[in-house]
Design an enzyme around this catalytic site. Structure first.
Site, PDB file in Angstrom:
ATOM      1  N   PHE A  21     -26.329  -9.601  45.220  1.00 19.52           N
ATOM      2  CA  PHE A  21     -25.723  -8.686  44.237  1.00 19.52           C
ATOM      3  C   PHE A  21     -24.209  -8.835  44.157  1.00 19.52           C
ATOM      4  N   ASN A  48     -22.738 -10.580  41.942  1.00 16.10           N
ATOM      5  CA  ASN A  48     -22.357 -10.574  40.520  1.00 16.10           C
ATOM      6  C   ASN A  48     -23.465  -9.939  39.680  1.00 16.10           C
ATOM      7  N   LYS A  93     -20.056 -19.056  38.942  1.00 17.74           N
ATOM      8  CA  LYS A  93     -20.077 -19.835  37.693  1.00 17.74           C
ATOM      9  C   LYS A  93     -18.802 -19.787  36.845  1.00 17.74           C
ATOM     10  N   SER A 117     -25.824 -27.625  34.648  1.00 14.99           N
ATOM     11  CA  SER A 117     -25.050 -27.248  33.469  1.00 14.99           C
ATOM     12  C   SER A 117     -24.625 -28.488  32.703  1.00 14.99           C
ATOM     13  N   ALA A 118     -24.436 -28.323  31.406  1.00 11.32           N
ATOM     14  CA  ALA A 118     -23.930 -29.412  30.576  1.00 11.32           C
ATOM     15  C   ALA A 118     -22.536 -29.847  31.015  1.00 11.32           C
ATOM     16  N   TYR A 133     -16.055 -26.185  39.562  1.00 10.65           N
ATOM     17  CA  TYR A 133     -17.407 -25.680  39.288  1.00 10.65           C
ATOM     18  C   TYR A 133     -18.335 -26.840  38.931  1.00 10.65           C
ATOM     19  N   LYS A 158     -21.878 -28.522  40.799  1.00 12.94           N
ATOM     20  CA  LYS A 158     -23.187 -28.767  40.165  1.00 12.94           C
ATOM     21  C   LYS A 158     -23.591 -30.232  40.334  1.00 12.94           C
ATOM     22  N   ASN A 214     -25.163 -23.638  26.262  1.00  8.98           N
ATOM     23  CA  ASN A 214     -24.510 -22.320  26.353  1.00  8.98           C
ATOM     24  C   ASN A 214     -25.526 -21.186  26.163  1.00  8.98           C
ATOM     25  N   ASN A 226     -15.109 -14.467  30.366  1.00  5.30           N
ATOM     26  CA  ASN A 226     -14.559 -15.804  30.105  1.00  5.30           C
ATOM     27  C   ASN A 226     -15.225 -16.413  28.894  1.00  5.30           C
ATOM     28  N   ARG A 255      -7.575 -23.532  24.429  1.00  4.80           N
ATOM     29  CA  ARG A 255      -7.718 -23.228  25.858  1.00  4.80           C
ATOM     30  C   ARG A 255      -7.704 -24.546  26.637  1.00  4.80           C
ATOM     31  N   GLY A 268      -8.491 -27.540  28.878  1.00  2.00           N
ATOM     32  CA  GLY A 268      -9.756 -28.103  29.373  1.00  2.00           C
ATOM     33  C   GLY A 268     -10.894 -28.047  28.371  1.00  2.00           C
TER      34      GLY A 268
HETATM   35  P1  NAD Z   1     -25.048 -14.605  37.211  1.00  2.00           P
HETATM   36  O1  NAD Z   1     -23.756 -14.520  37.943  1.00  2.00           O
HETATM   37  O2  NAD Z   1     -25.382 -13.542  36.229  1.00  2.00           O
HETATM   38  O3  NAD Z   1     -26.258 -14.712  38.256  1.00  2.00           O
HETATM   39  C1  NAD Z   1     -26.126 -15.319  39.520  1.00  2.00           C
HETATM   40  C2  NAD Z   1     -26.806 -14.417  40.550  1.00  2.00           C
HETATM   41  O4  NAD Z   1     -26.700 -15.022  41.834  1.00  2.00           O
HETATM   42  C3  NAD Z   1     -26.170 -13.028  40.645  1.00  2.00           C
HETATM   43  O5  NAD Z   1     -27.185 -12.037  40.645  1.00  2.00           O
HETATM   44  C4  NAD Z   1     -25.434 -13.062  41.998  1.00  2.00           C
HETATM   45  O6  NAD Z   1     -25.364 -11.792  42.592  1.00  2.00           O
HETATM   46  C5  NAD Z   1     -26.309 -14.040  42.779  1.00  2.00           C
HETATM   47  N1  NAD Z   1     -25.598 -14.759  43.850  1.00  2.00           N
HETATM   48  C6  NAD Z   1     -24.411 -15.412  43.779  1.00  2.00           C
HETATM   49  N2  NAD Z   1     -24.087 -15.945  44.963  1.00  2.00           N
HETATM   50  C7  NAD Z   1     -25.110 -15.644  45.812  1.00  2.00           C
HETATM   51  C8  NAD Z   1     -25.354 -15.906  47.179  1.00  2.00           C
HETATM   52  N3  NAD Z   1     -24.476 -16.598  47.928  1.00  2.00           N
HETATM   53  N4  NAD Z   1     -26.502 -15.457  47.734  1.00  2.00           N
HETATM   54  C9  NAD Z   1     -27.397 -14.744  46.991  1.00  2.00           C
HETATM   55  N5  NAD Z   1     -27.202 -14.442  45.697  1.00  2.00           N
HETATM   56  C10 NAD Z   1     -26.066 -14.891  45.111  1.00  2.00           C
HETATM   57  O7  NAD Z   1     -25.075 -16.058  36.510  1.00  2.00           O
HETATM   58  P2  NAD Z   1     -26.072 -16.642  35.406  1.00  2.00           P
HETATM   59  O8  NAD Z   1     -25.328 -16.755  34.129  1.00  2.00           O
HETATM   60  O9  NAD Z   1     -27.362 -15.931  35.432  1.00  2.00           O
HETATM   61  O10 NAD Z   1     -26.231 -18.121  35.979  1.00  2.00           O
HETATM   62  C11 NAD Z   1     -27.289 -18.475  36.840  1.00  2.00           C
HETATM   63  C12 NAD Z   1     -27.122 -19.931  37.252  1.00  2.00           C
HETATM   64  O11 NAD Z   1     -27.085 -20.744  36.092  1.00  2.00           O
HETATM   65  C13 NAD Z   1     -25.841 -20.227  38.021  1.00  2.00           C
HETATM   66  O12 NAD Z   1     -26.128 -21.166  39.033  1.00  2.00           O
HETATM   67  C14 NAD Z   1     -24.919 -20.834  36.982  1.00  2.00           C
HETATM   68  O13 NAD Z   1     -23.982 -21.715  37.546  1.00  2.00           O
HETATM   69  C15 NAD Z   1     -25.925 -21.579  36.107  1.00  2.00           C
HETATM   70  N6  NAD Z   1     -25.436 -21.780  34.730  1.00  2.00           N
HETATM   71  C16 NAD Z   1     -25.047 -20.695  34.000  1.00  2.00           C
HETATM   72  C17 NAD Z   1     -24.567 -20.872  32.705  1.00  2.00           C
HETATM   73  C18 NAD Z   1     -24.101 -19.695  31.873  1.00  2.00           C
HETATM   74  O14 NAD Z   1     -23.409 -19.904  30.892  1.00  2.00           O
HETATM   75  N7  NAD Z   1     -24.464 -18.468  32.194  1.00  2.00           N
HETATM   76  C19 NAD Z   1     -24.493 -22.164  32.170  1.00  2.00           C
HETATM   77  C20 NAD Z   1     -24.922 -23.250  32.929  1.00  2.00           C
HETATM   78  C21 NAD Z   1     -25.395 -23.034  34.228  1.00  2.00           C
HETATM   79  C1  UD1 Z   2     -17.931 -22.736  29.567  1.00  4.48           C
HETATM   80  C2  UD1 Z   2     -17.530 -23.607  30.730  1.00  4.48           C
HETATM   81  C3  UD1 Z   2     -18.704 -24.485  31.137  1.00  4.48           C
HETATM   82  C4  UD1 Z   2     -19.928 -23.630  31.422  1.00  4.48           C
HETATM   83  C5  UD1 Z   2     -20.222 -22.802  30.168  1.00  4.48           C
HETATM   84  C6  UD1 Z   2     -21.391 -21.897  30.335  1.00  4.48           C
HETATM   85  C7  UD1 Z   2     -15.124 -23.970  30.501  1.00  4.48           C
HETATM   86  C8  UD1 Z   2     -14.047 -24.950  30.173  1.00  4.48           C
HETATM   87  N1  UD1 Z   2     -16.390 -24.419  30.372  1.00  4.48           N
HETATM   88  O1  UD1 Z   2     -18.274 -23.572  28.481  1.00  4.48           O
HETATM   89  O2  UD1 Z   2     -18.373 -25.229  32.292  1.00  4.48           O
HETATM   90  O3  UD1 Z   2     -21.041 -24.448  31.751  1.00  4.48           O
HETATM   91  O4  UD1 Z   2     -19.079 -21.991  29.891  1.00  4.48           O
HETATM   92  O5  UD1 Z   2     -21.097 -20.903  31.262  1.00  4.48           O
HETATM   93  O6  UD1 Z   2     -14.871 -22.839  30.872  1.00  4.48           O
HETATM   94  N2  UD1 Z   2     -13.882 -19.199  22.923  1.00  4.48           N
HETATM   95  C9  UD1 Z   2     -12.943 -18.513  22.176  1.00  4.48           C
HETATM   96  N3  UD1 Z   2     -12.520 -17.302  22.655  1.00  4.48           N
HETATM   97  C10 UD1 Z   2     -12.960 -16.753  23.822  1.00  4.48           C
HETATM   98  C11 UD1 Z   2     -13.929 -17.467  24.581  1.00  4.48           C
HETATM   99  C12 UD1 Z   2     -14.353 -18.697  24.108  1.00  4.48           C
HETATM  100  O7  UD1 Z   2     -12.523 -18.973  21.124  1.00  4.48           O
HETATM  101  O8  UD1 Z   2     -12.517 -15.662  24.203  1.00  4.48           O
HETATM  102  C13 UD1 Z   2     -14.391 -20.503  22.410  1.00  4.48           C
HETATM  103  C14 UD1 Z   2     -14.116 -21.679  23.334  1.00  4.48           C
HETATM  104  O9  UD1 Z   2     -12.865 -22.249  23.073  1.00  4.48           O
HETATM  105  C15 UD1 Z   2     -15.299 -22.595  22.997  1.00  4.48           C
HETATM  106  C16 UD1 Z   2     -16.432 -21.622  22.649  1.00  4.48           C
HETATM  107  O10 UD1 Z   2     -15.790 -20.393  22.318  1.00  4.48           O
HETATM  108  O11 UD1 Z   2     -15.007 -23.365  21.848  1.00  4.48           O
HETATM  109  C17 UD1 Z   2     -17.396 -21.388  23.806  1.00  4.48           C
HETATM  110  O12 UD1 Z   2     -16.665 -21.016  24.957  1.00  4.48           O
HETATM  111  P1  UD1 Z   2     -17.375 -20.489  26.296  1.00  4.48           P
HETATM  112  O13 UD1 Z   2     -18.355 -19.424  25.963  1.00  4.48           O
HETATM  113  O14 UD1 Z   2     -16.297 -20.151  27.268  1.00  4.48           O
HETATM  114  O15 UD1 Z   2     -18.231 -21.728  26.804  1.00  4.48           O
HETATM  115  P2  UD1 Z   2     -17.772 -23.254  27.050  1.00  4.48           P
HETATM  116  O16 UD1 Z   2     -16.305 -23.395  27.052  1.00  4.48           O
HETATM  117  O17 UD1 Z   2     -18.559 -24.108  26.129  1.00  4.48           O
END
Ligand code: NAD
Ligand code: UD1
Length: 323
Positions: free
Chosen positions: A32, A34, A83, A123-124, A147, A151, A177, A196, A290, A292
């Site tokens: 818990f 996050n 993440k 992740s992509a 990050y 991965k 995404n 973010n 932004r 990166g």
């Molecule tokens: P999230 O933060 O909502 O969920 C992650 C969960 O893992 C949370 O409930 C947190 O409490 C738990 N956690 C974290 N560290 C832990 C630990 N050491 N031990 C036990 N529990 C732990 O994130 P999400 O968006 O659901 O993402 C899930 C997975 O998918 C992550 O590995 C993330 O890197 C990957 N991922 C997410 C995205 C995205 O945009 N959300 C994109 C690509 C990959």
């Molecule tokens: C981000 C992460 C990526 C991760 C993915 C999913 C970065 C550089 N990349 O991707 O590693 O796998 O999230 O969690 O952080 N945007 C705005 N205003 C905002 C927020 C975003 O204009 O306040 C734009 C960004 O510039 C981008 C698009 O929205 O063009 C998507 O952004 P975001 O949701 O942060 O995802 P990624 O950058 O694609």
């Protein structure tokens, strides 16, 4: 019994709903850090089914081993991890500890309990700077931030493990995404602090928690100048995990699959779609790019399609369970 690390989080909670709906038993293992236990109560409300919940940390070998043994897990879906890209640059060791050491500890515990099926959240971001688009699974890999490096490291660890013992069943899913929330409105993304990512920020502007959205850059080489991404609905993503489990059940393998739609939408497309859905204007202003960020990217989802994932994900048990 499916053992879901990070099952209380955004993607994990949606996946638990689909697992329970498909008739699986589920144990959630989460610290818990996050997420909130409330999400688990909501999952039970949506499905009318019970979850087994174990509060624990994937960095703790003893906790993990006991949890795996007592739950009677047959397979693991591994979401637990950190993440936030920016945070990973500030606190690299914390990211290596949670994402890399945590996964290593999990795999060691699995090996000692003879649980050899795992689906991993990649992740992509592992594709780095595009050399061609759309990204196929064969696109060269590189990391542009800590990050992404965690991965990539876990992906390599899983491949090395499979090479050493081909009885493992490993699914590496590269998410594009993830957006959206369950249709019930009971579970969704609940980021701590300033979001973010684009969609949670837009949603918070819509409910009045934030004044306006910063659109990071409107001078990209894209149709409207704003960044283009491949947004996949979180429930589709969740169903992808069930399809992966089914495929792994069929035979041992180490497979790597993109989970995206293959369609790119710009920031302004997303803002307009959200305005339509909520019936309110979303205030925004254009701001500098932004650091990166990449102009545009999307998935080549052909492999997932070839695997007939659509059929499998909508009918995880074939014709035997109707929805
Ligand atoms: P999230 O933060 O909502 O969920 C992650 C969960 O893992 C949370 O409930 C947190 O409490 C738990 N956690 C974290 N560290 C832990 C630990 N050491 N031990 C036990 N529990 C732990 O994130 P999400 O968006 O659901 O993402 C899930 C997975 O998918 C992550 O590995 C993330 O890197 C990957 N991922 C997410 C995205 C995205 O945009 N959300 C994109 C690509 C990959
Ligand atoms: C981000 C992460 C990526 C991760 C993915 C999913 C970065 C550089 N990349 O991707 O590693 O796998 O999230 O969690 O952080 N945007 C705005 N205003 C905002 C927020 C975003 O204009 O306040 C734009 C960004 O510039 C981008 C698009 O929205 O063009 C998507 O952004 P975001 O949701 O942060 O995802 P990624 O950058 O694609």
């Amino acid at each position: 019994m499916i053992f879901v690390t990070g099952g209380a989080g955004y993607i994990g909670s949606h996946t638990c709903v689909e697992l329970l709906n498909a008739g699986h038993q589920v144990t959630v293992f989460d610290n818990f850090s996050n997420s909130q236990p409330e999400a688990l109560r909501r999952i039970e409300r949506i499905t009318g089914k019970q979850l087994q919940v174990i509060e624990g940390d994937i960095r703790n070998p003893a906790e993990l081993k006991t949890a795996l043994q007592t739950s009677g897990a047959q397979a693991v879906i591994h979401f637990a991890g950190l993440k936030a890209v920016g945070e990973s640059e500030q606190q690299p060791l914390r990211y290596y500890e949670n994402n890399v050491q945590g996964t290593l500890t999990l795999l060691q515990a699995m090996q000692s309990c003879a649980v050899k099926t795992i689906v991993f959240s990649s992740s992509a971001t592992v594709y780095g700077i595009p050399q061609f688009l759309p990204y196929t699974e064969a696109h060269p890999l590189s990391a542009t931030n800590t990050y992404g490096q965690t991965k990539l490291t876990v992906e390599r660890m899983l491949q090395d493990l499979y090479r050493s013992d081909a009885t493992w069943r490993i699914g590496i899913l590269r998410y594009f995404n993830p957006v959206g929330a369950h249709a019930s409105g009971l579970i969704g993304e609940d980021p701590q602090g300033l979001p973010n990512n684009l969609m949670p920020f837009v949603a918070q502007v819509a409910v009045g928690r934030r004044e306006f959205l910063n659109v990071w850059g409107n001078d990209y080489d894209t149709p409207d100048g704003t960044g283009v991404r491949d947004y996949i609905h979180v429930v589709d993503l969740a169903l992808g995990h069930l399809a992966a489990l089914n495929r792994l059940q069929a035979q041992p393998q180490c497979m790597t699959v993109n989970l995206g739609t293959g369609i790119g939408y710009s920031v302004l497309d997303m803002v307009r779609a959200f305005e339509q859905a909520c019936g309110k204007p979303i205030a925004f202003q254009f701001s500098p790019r932004r650091a990166g960020d990449i102009a545009s990217y999307c998935a080549d989802p052909k492999l997932a399609a070839e695997h007939t994932w659509r059929w499998q994900s909508q009918n995880p048990q074939g014709y035997s369970i109707s929805h």
